[in-house]
Design a protein around this motif. Structure first.
Motif, mmCIF file in Angstrom:
data_model
loop_
_atom_site.group_PDB
_atom_site.id
_atom_site.type_symbol
_atom_site.label_atom_id
_atom_site.label_comp_id
_atom_site.label_asym_id
_atom_site.label_seq_id
_atom_site.Cartn_x
_atom_site.Cartn_y
_atom_site.Cartn_z
ATOM 1 N N THR A 31 81.858 42.427 45.434
ATOM 2 C CA THR A 31 82.707 42.088 44.271
ATOM 3 C C THR A 31 81.628 42.228 42.974
ATOM 4 O O THR A 31 80.459 42.642 42.914
ATOM 5 N N TYR A 32 82.429 42.235 41.919
ATOM 6 C CA TYR A 32 81.673 42.251 40.698
ATOM 7 C C TYR A 32 80.257 41.338 40.686
ATOM 8 O O TYR A 32 79.255 41.545 39.999
ATOM 9 N N GLU A 42 71.038 52.272 43.384
ATOM 10 C CA GLU A 42 69.982 51.587 44.174
ATOM 11 C C GLU A 42 71.105 50.181 44.735
ATOM 12 O O GLU A 42 71.018 49.938 45.940
ATOM 13 N N ALA A 43 71.858 49.573 43.855
ATOM 14 C CA ALA A 43 72.721 48.546 44.295
ATOM 15 C C ALA A 43 73.759 48.887 45.326
ATOM 16 O O ALA A 43 74.172 48.104 46.480
ATOM 17 N N LEU A 44 74.161 50.224 45.189
ATOM 18 C CA LEU A 44 75.280 50.717 45.977
ATOM 19 C C LEU A 44 74.759 51.597 47.260
ATOM 20 O O LEU A 44 75.644 52.105 47.965
ATOM 21 N N ASP A 45 73.537 51.811 47.364
ATOM 22 C CA ASP A 45 72.935 52.505 48.350
ATOM 23 C C ASP A 45 73.282 53.843 48.225
ATOM 24 O O ASP A 45 73.686 54.438 49.479
ATOM 25 N N GLY A 86 71.529 43.327 38.240
ATOM 26 C CA GLY A 86 71.048 42.764 37.038
ATOM 27 C C GLY A 86 71.819 42.939 35.772
ATOM 28 O O GLY A 86 71.578 42.799 34.791
ATOM 29 N N LEU A 87 73.071 43.838 35.980
ATOM 30 C CA LEU A 87 74.022 43.996 34.837
ATOM 31 C C LEU A 87 74.992 43.024 34.939
ATOM 32 O O LEU A 87 75.540 42.560 35.868
ATOM 33 N N SER A 88 75.543 42.635 33.650
ATOM 34 C CA SER A 88 76.404 41.622 33.649
ATOM 35 C C SER A 88 77.754 42.036 34.012
ATOM 36 O O SER A 88 78.283 43.343 34.140
ATOM 37 N N VAL A 89 78.608 40.886 34.325
ATOM 38 C CA VAL A 89 80.152 41.479 34.873
ATOM 39 C C VAL A 89 80.759 42.235 33.973
ATOM 40 O O VAL A 89 81.649 43.040 33.877
ATOM 41 N N ASP A 99 74.510 40.795 40.876
ATOM 42 C CA ASP A 99 73.320 40.033 41.595
ATOM 43 C C ASP A 99 72.325 41.308 41.895
ATOM 44 O O ASP A 99 71.014 41.135 41.618
ATOM 45 N N LYS A 100 72.878 42.160 42.311
ATOM 46 C CA LYS A 100 71.847 43.457 42.899
ATOM 47 C C LYS A 100 71.467 44.448 41.762
ATOM 48 O O LYS A 100 70.245 44.642 41.970
#
Length: 494
Positions: free
Chosen positions: A26-27, A61-64, A35-38, A32-33
């Protein structure tokens, strides 16, 4: 026109959204992963923003996934049709904003279901290939739709023409001689030449050619005064309106995008408004409609009154009548008769499609239409009448339809090829608005005829003008009978 950065933003945004949904993130989770705002993530996915390198690294990195995979223009198969559209010449050239459409919004809509979009785009491409449609065909169809959307009236162009009249007081009285328009064109920096085109056999059918570096307009010396006025008026329009995108030749040669085609039409509109000023044309149309009898000479007098071509006069009527006479339902047609074949080479319908309209299925246009019958009449009398024009009026009553149209048509030899004949026709739906303008609708001199679209689709019995049997009607009747019999069988009880 979408820019390269526009394309990159949207390709990146679509890839990011596809990856996020594929991984079920989710957004909020991506926020959270990474650090960027929704709100920032939403703007990236919608193509409004393209993140800087450090932000892309956080998203990868957040999406691997690797950084390189995320920034590459390679996309999943299901997104390819959307990318093809974004990168297409059509999307780059077509001014969607003129239709009230945002490229951003279209991409958002299409990206909701790329699979169905792919199927739809492929279907359109196959239809285009099967009917040998070129990109220009689509652009001209889009132009007609745009003109219908605007009711074929452009107040800003009328104002520009008024500004030109104020700048050059010699334009205060119509008609204009070509020499006057040549002089005005020279004052705004463009010279004219009537000799050069005749030196080239391949250019004998070219009516004009503009040389931008020399600021020189070459005009075919074999044209009528009205045709010269039209071409001079168009060039004045291109210069006065400062159009950079345009066709250099008339008729246009080579490939052109939508902006070229639109600007060419706007220059033609300007030329007609210049040669047939709004105030004078409105007054003359009012006087013409007030007559109690149809008179061919009075209708043809518009040509001499303004030193204009038949097409210019009828096209100008399509701009004036809806706006100042409330005659909203009308059509314009231009037919060419060559080698025994009638071709509908130009059409306009306001506010939507009226019969008749173009048919590209190799069917035979109804010979009862005044647009075709007047050409036959002209050619029958060609030896006796030479190259003169003729005009006719007809009330066309469409078979199996409540619609009837009052039509005015002018037929004339094709100046570029005397072996060919042409007609231009303007037709008006018979309604209350038309009755308020035209007072001679009951004149017996205005012929009434039952007409149809094509011979192949017509059931009018004993038609002397018929050129082909009603095979389409026969197929439709057979299909109707088949469906009725199927329904009858399915009604049977066990």
């Amino acid at each position: 026109m979408p820019s390269k950065i526009f394309e990159l933003r949207h390709i990146f945004g679509l890839k990011l959204k596809e990856l996020r949904l594929e991984k079920g993130i989710t957004y909020q989770e991506l926020k959270d992963k990474s650090g960027l705002s929704v709100s920032y993530l939403s703007e990236i996915e919608s193509g409004k923003k393209y993140p800087k390198g450090d932000k892309i690294a956080l998203l990868a990195e957040a999406l691997d996934v690797s950084y390189d995979d995320l920034v590459s223009i390679k996309v999943p198969k299901k997104l390819q049709p959307v990318i093809n559209l974004i990168e297409s010449d059509f999307f780059k050239a077509f001014p969607l904003i003129q239709f009230g459409l945002s490229p951003q919004k279209i991409i958002e809509i299409i990206s909701q279901d790329p699979d169905k979009t792919n199927a739809f785009i492929n279907t359109i491409m196959q239809i285009a290939r099967n009917y040998e449609m070129k990109q220009e065909h689509f652009y001209y169809a889009a132009l007609r739709s745009y003109l219908e959307l605007q009711n074929n009236y452009f107040e800003e162009l009328e104002d520009e023409v008024e500004g030109l009249h104020l700048e050059f007081i010699e334009l205060k009285e119509v008609p204009f001689q070509p020499e006057l328009l040549e002089d005005i064109l020279l004052k705004i920096g463009v010279r004219t030449d009537y000799r050069k085109l005749s030196e080239f056999e391949s250019l004998k059918d070219l009516r004009s050619l503009y040389h931008p570096r020399q600021r020189l307009l070459h005009i075919n010396q074999g044209l009528t005064k009205g045709q010269k006025n039209y071409l001079l008026g168009r060039e004045i329009a291109f210069q006065w309106l400062k159009f950079k995108k345009r066709s250099l030749s008339t008729p246009p040669q080579g490939k052109h995008d939508f902006e070229d085609i639109l600007n060419n039409h706007m220059a033609s509109y300007f030329a007609a408004a210049l040669i047939m000023p709004q105030k004078e044309m409105t007054r003359d149309l009012k006087a013409f409609g007030a007559q109690r009898k149809w008179n061919e000479s009075d209708f043809l007098s518009f040509l001499n009154r303004y030193d204009a071509t038949p097409e210019m006069v009828l096209q100008r009527m399509t701009t004036i009548l809806p706006t100042f006479f409330n005659v909203q339902n009308l059509f314009f047609l231009r037919f060419l008769h060559s080698d025994g074949k009638f071709s509908l080479t130009r059409e306009l319908h306001l506010p939507g499609a009226h019969n008749p309209h173009a048919n590209e299925l190799n069917e035979h246009y109804c010979r009862r239409w005044i647009a075709t019958s007047i050409i036959s009449e002209l050619e029958k009398d060609k030896d006796k009448n030479g190259s003169r024009m003729i005009a006719k009026a007809q009330i066309s009553e469409y078979h199996d339809s409540p619609n009837a149209y009052c039509c005015f048509s002018i037929a004339f030899p094709n100046v570029s090829n005397p072996s060919e004949s042409m007609s231009v026709t303007i037709g008006f739906l018979m309604d209350k608005a038309l009755g308020k303008w035209i007072k001679f609708l009951d004149d017996p001199a205005v012929d009434r005829k039952a007409v149809n679209v094509t011979c192949e689709r017509c059931v009018i019995a004993d038609c002397k003008e018929r050129m082909a049997q009603p095979i389409i009607v026969g197929k439709q009747s057979a299909e109707t009978a088949m469906l009725a019999d199927i329904e009858e069988i399915l009604k049977e009880k066990q």
